[in-house]
Enzyme design. Structure first.
Site, mmCIF file in Angstrom:
data_model
loop_
_atom_site.group_PDB
_atom_site.id
_atom_site.type_symbol
_atom_site.label_atom_id
_atom_site.label_comp_id
_atom_site.label_asym_id
_atom_site.label_seq_id
_atom_site.Cartn_x
_atom_site.Cartn_y
_atom_site.Cartn_z
ATOM 1 C CB CYS A 116 2.012 -4.346 -6.005
ATOM 2 S SG CYS A 116 2.466 -2.697 -6.606
ATOM 3 C CB CYS A 118 0.147 0.251 -4.014
ATOM 4 S SG CYS A 118 -0.644 -1.008 -5.017
ATOM 5 C CB CYS A 126 3.640 0.445 -6.896
ATOM 6 S SG CYS A 126 1.907 0.732 -7.344
ATOM 7 C CE LYS A 191 -0.895 -1.632 -12.544
ATOM 8 N NZ LYS A 191 -0.706 -2.152 -11.179
ATOM 9 N NE ARG A 213 -1.020 2.890 -8.252
ATOM 10 C CZ ARG A 213 -0.985 3.052 -6.933
ATOM 11 N NH1 ARG A 213 0.013 3.732 -6.376
ATOM 12 N NH2 ARG A 213 -1.949 2.557 -6.176
ATOM 13 C CE LYS A 244 -4.213 -3.546 -13.606
ATOM 14 N NZ LYS A 244 -3.630 -3.587 -12.307
ATOM 15 C CB SER A 270 -11.703 -2.217 -10.744
ATOM 16 O OG SER A 270 -10.808 -1.140 -10.935
#
Ligand code: PBG
Ligand code: ZN
Length: 320
Positions: A116, A118, A126, A191, A213, A244, A270
């Site tokens: 990516c 980013c 990204c 995603k 995003r 994800k 995360s």
């Protein structure tokens, strides 16, 4: 009367009829490698997670390789960021250094390289930014160059996470033409534009400096669209597809499992990790029970591969 309780009477019986097992070999541990020397910096929003410079990576990798999980997902944090993310496709960049260090010293660990821009762009998006918009087609060659550079450094699997359209085909073509036709692509196919990534953006210094995003990552409200994204990535050449985040999207993992027959990965991200850690630190939940329940749920939904910051703990708990 049906007596379901007959098979629940002892741990031995329960184990005999258990439907879902977690294998170490299905687990992947994400790692953060920061350019520089002698760095081991805690990520405040992710207790137990650190950023390492390449020279101290062994402190972590010794533990990872002893755990017998399958591999690591590598995120690099470069010293230099610019508008086009040039450190991403610099053959001497920090990510490339980390990949070759791991392959040279821990050849049995699979190295999955997140592709990516980013972490490498000064604006934190990204893709390439043109007049305040993230432009798709101009981004593809940069992603393809990055993928080839990571493959050259020794990456075993290329994992594009940018959500530009057409990137799997662009990366596949570039890998094939540079002699990496045997390098698989694990695509972050479904995603979502999720609030669960915010601790990661501290860990990887990758927060966008304007906007968000949502013009490239998926709307959390959409399920059928995820299946179209996955089908398209498969037709472009993805070998493994990913959903994800994981826990808020178990229905998507399950639907993908029913529809597609190639390996499915799920990323326990995360924010999912940090919420469990915070509640455990407050003494409100039993961390071990909750983590094993969460990972079991992701597996039961249909994921073959689970990417999780809990991986090293899970291995200890499976054994203990
Ligand atoms: C980079 C990337 C992100 C994550 C993985 N790759 C962040 C983002 O898209 O903002 C998130 C991982 C996590 O939250 O653990 N595109
Ligand atoms: Zn990104």
């Amino acid at each position: 009367m049906k007596r379901f309780r007959r098979l629940r009477g002892s741990e031995e019986l329960r184990r005999l009829v258990r439907e879902t097992q977690i294998y170490k070999s299905s687990l992947i541990y994400p790692i953060f490698v920061e350019e520089g020397e002698d760095i081991k910096k805690p990520v405040d929003s992710m207790p137990g997670v650190f950023r390492y410079s390449p020279d101290r990576l062994s402190e972590l990798l010794d533990e990872v390789s002893a755990s017998k999980i399958s591999g690591v997902l590598v995120f690099g944090i470069p010293a230099h960021k610019d508008a086009l993310g040039s450190s991403a496709y610099d053959d001497n960049g920090v990510t490339q250094q980390a990949i070759s260090f791991i392959k040279n010293n821990y050849p049995k660990l699979l190295v999955i390289a997140d592709v990516c821009l980013c972490e490498y762009t000064d604006h934190g998006h990204c893709g390439v930014v043109h007049e305040g918009r993230i432009v798709n087609d101009e981004t593809l060659p940069l992603l393809a160059k990055t993928a080839v550079s990571f493959a050259r450094a020794g990456a075993d699997i290329i994992a594009p996470s940018d959500m530009m359209d057409g990137r799997v085909a662009a990366i596949r073509e570039a890998l094939d033409s540079e002699g990496f036709s045997d390098t698989p692509i694990m695509s972050y196919s479904a995603k979502y534009a999720s609030g669960y990534y915010s601790p990661f953006r501290d860990a990887a210094d990758s927060a966008p400096c304007f906007g968000d995003r949502r013009t490239y990552q998926m709307d959390p409200a959409n399920g059928k669209e995820a299946l179209r994204e996955i089908a398209d990535d498969i037709s472009e050449g993805a070998d493994i597809v990913m959903v994800k985040p994981a826990l808020a999207y178990l229905d998507i993992i399950h639907a993908a499992r029913e529809r597609f027959d190639l390996p499915i990965a799920a990323y326990n991200v995360s924010g999912e990790y940090s919420m469990v850690k915070a509640a455990a630190q407050a003494g409100w939940i039993d961390e071990r029970r909750i983590v094993l329940e969460n990972i079991t749920a992701i597996k039961r939904a249909g994921a073959d591969i689970i990417i999780t910051y809990h991986a090293l703990d899970v291995v200890k708990w499976l054994e203990g």
